[in-house]
Design an enzyme around this catalytic site. Structure first.
Site: not given
Ligand code: EPU
Length: 419
Positions: A22-23, A115, A120, A306, A398
Site C-alpha cells: 500500500k505505502n 490523526c 502528523r 507499523d 484501508r
C-alpha cells in the site's frame, strides 16, 4: 458499519500470498502525474486507500483505470487543485504535492490534520519545497505552493523523530523535474522510497542513493511513461507472521521480501519464533514457549512503527515483561485499552508500554481505532478463547487486501458481519 466476528483458538496453517505494498503504491500512483504519457503500475492492492488515490488522480484530471491489480494512469491534462474532502480523507494523499508542483509549478491541497496516531505535521515536506524555490502559503485550510521553475538544492530533511517517508518521496518527485542537482540529507531509507526511486528512474529520472540517508536527484527536462510492479507489502507480511506465531500455527508467507523484514525477523527470533527463509518465502512457527522481548520502533532499518501494535498483541501472550517503546508516533497506543478488554495486562509509561504477558486472553467486543491497531485486535482475537467482535473494520479495509479471506484460507474462523 461492518465488523469481524472471530472465534479464536485455531492455529493458522497453510500458505498466504502477500499483496503489493500500500505505502509503495500511493506515491508511485502520484508520480504518474509527472508525465503526460501512460504509466502502468502492477500489483497495486485493491484497498480503500488505493481507491481513494484513484479518485484523487481523477479529480485532478488524469484518466485512471484500475483492473486486475494494475492501475493505468494517463495525466495528459492536469489541474493544480485537489478536491478538499478527498485529500482530507487520506493523509497519504499529501504526496500529490511534489508532482503537481514539478509539473504545473502550482499545488493547492487541503492541509492534512493530525490523526489518531499522532500530530502528523508536514513542515519537512514544506521545508523541502521551499529549498527548491517554491513559495508556500497556508490559507483557509489549504497549503498553496507556487514556483517559477524549481531549482535543485541541498537540504536536510531530518525531524524530531528522524527522517520522513512521505516528505522524502514528495521532495524527490518535485526535484525530478527541477533544474540542477538536489541532495536530500537525512532522507528516509524505507523500501517504499527505493521502490519509488526505481519507478522514477524507469520514467527517465536520475536518482541515486535511495535507500541510504543521502539521496541525489539530478533534474531532467521531462519524464516518460513506465511500467512497474510494486514491492510486496512488508507490513502485511509481518502481520501474518505474527498471527502465525500468536495462534501457535505454521504459516508459509509467500512473495514476501525477507530483506525488508530483517528487524521484524530478528525480534520474532528473540521471542522464540522460528522464521526460516525458503527463496522469497518465509516459514513461521513458534520455536517453543514464547519469550518476552523489548521492542523500540525506529525509522528503517529499525523495527517499523507499523508493526508495533501487532507485536504487542503477540507479546501479551509471552510470559514475562516486555517493554515496547514507540519513537515515531507519540500516541500510537490506542490498541492498549482494547487489548485490555481481552484480558491483556499493559501499562503505558510515557512513550513505552509495559506488557505483563502470559495471561490467557478471552474474546470480547473491541473497537478498531486505526489500521494497524485493528490488525493487532484481529491477531489477539485469533489467539483468544471464545468470540471477539472487532468493530469498525473500515480501518482494516484501508490497508489489508481481503484480510478475512486470507485468514479463512489459513483455517481461521472469521466472518464479516454488519454491526
Ligand atoms: N514528521 C514531521 N514533519 C513532517 C513529516 C513527518 O515532524 O513534515 C514526523 C512525524 O510526525 C513522525 C515522523 O516524522 O513523528 C515520521 O513520519 P513520516 O513522515 O515518516 O510518516 P508518513 O510518511 O506520513 C508513512 C506511512 C505510515 C508510516 C510512516 C512511518 C504512508 C502512506 N504512510 O507515513 O504508514 O507509519 O510512514 O513509517 O506511506 C500505515 O500504513 O498504517 C501508516 C500509518
Amino acid at each position: 458499519m461492518e465488523s469481524f466476528l472471530i472465534k479464536g483458538g485455531s492455529p493458522l496453517r497453510g500458505t498466504v500470498e502477500i499483496s503489493g505494498s500500500k505505502n509503495a503504491s500511493l506515491p508511485i500512483m502520484a508520480a504518474a502525474l509527472l508525465t503526460r504519457e501512460t504509466c502502468v503500475i502492477r500489483r497495486v492492492p485493491d484497498l480503500s486507500d488505493t481507491r481513494f488515490m484513484v479518485q484523487i488522480l481523477q479529480s485532478l484530471g488524469a484518466e485512471v483505470k484500475f483492473a486486475q491489480g494494475a492501475v493505468t494512469i494517463r495525466a495528459e491534462k492536469l489541474k493544480p487543485h485537489a478536491d478538499y474532502e478527498l485529500v482530507r480523507k487520506m493523509r497519504g494523499s499529501i504526496c500529490i504535492m511534489g508532482p503537481l508542483l514539478a509539473r504545473l509549478q502550482r499545488a493547492r491541497v487541503s492541509l492534512p490534520g493530525g490523526c489518531i496516531i499522532g500530530a502528523r505535521p508536514i513542515n519537512l515536506h514544506l521545508k523541502g519545497f521551499d529549498a527548491l524555490g517554491a513559495k508556500i502559503q497556508i490559507q483557509g485550510g489549504y497549503v498553496d505552493a507556487k514556483a517559477t521553475g524549481l531549482i535543485g538544492a541541498t537540504m536536510f530533511l531530518g525531524g524530531r523523530s528522524g527522517s520522513t517517508v512521505l516528505g522524502t518521496v514528495n521532495v524527490m518527485m518535485a526535484a525530478a523535474l527541477a533544474k540542477g542537482v538536489t541532495v536530500i540529507e537525512s532522507a528516509a531509507c524505507e523500501p517504499e522510497v527505493v521502490d519509488l526511486a526505481n519507478f522514477l528512474n524507469a520514467m527517465g529520472a536520475k536518482i541515486s542513493g535511495a535507500g541510504s540517508p543521502t539521496v541525489t536527484v539530478t533534474g531532467v527536462e521531462r519524464l516518460r511513461g513506465a511500467d512497474h510492479e510494486v514491492i510486496p507489502d512488508r507490513i502485511e507480511a509481518a502481520t501474518f507472521m505474527i498471527a502465525a506465531a500468536a495462534t501457535n500455527g505454521e504459516v508459509t508467507i509467500q512473495n514476501a521480501q525477507p530483506d525488508h523484514l530483517r528487524a521484524v525477523i530478528d525480534k520474532l527470533s528473540e521471542a522464540n519464533v522460528s522464521v526460516k527463509r525458503s527463496g522469497a518465502s518465509l516459514i513461521v512457527k513458534r520455536g517453543g514457549r514464547l519469550k518476552s522481548v523489548d521492542v523500540t520502533t525506529l525509522p528503517h532499518s529499525g523495527f517499523p512503527t507499523d508493526v508495533q501494535a501487532q507485536m504487542m498483541a503477540l507479546l501479551v501472550l509471552a510470559p514475562g515483561i516486555s517493554i515496547i517503546t514507540e519513537r515515531i508516533f507519540e500516541s500510537r497506543f490506542m490498541h492498549v485499552s482494547e487489548l485490555a478488554r481481552l484480558g491483556a495486562d499493559i501499562e503505558i509509561e510515557g512513550p513505552s508500554a509495559i506488557v505483563k504477558g502470559g495471561k490467557p486472553l478471552s474474546g470480547a467486543p473491541v473497537m478498531a481505532s486505526d489500521l494497524r491497531a485493528s490488525a493487532a485486535l484481529v491477531i489477539a482475537g485469533l489467539a483468544a478463547k471464545g468470540t471477539t467482535q472487532v468493530n469498525r473494520i473500515y480501518h482494516l479495509d484501508r490497508g489489508y487486501e481481503k484480510m478475512d479471506r486470507k485468514l479463512r484460507l489459513l483455517g481461521a474462523h472469521i466472518r464479516r458481519v454488519q454491526e
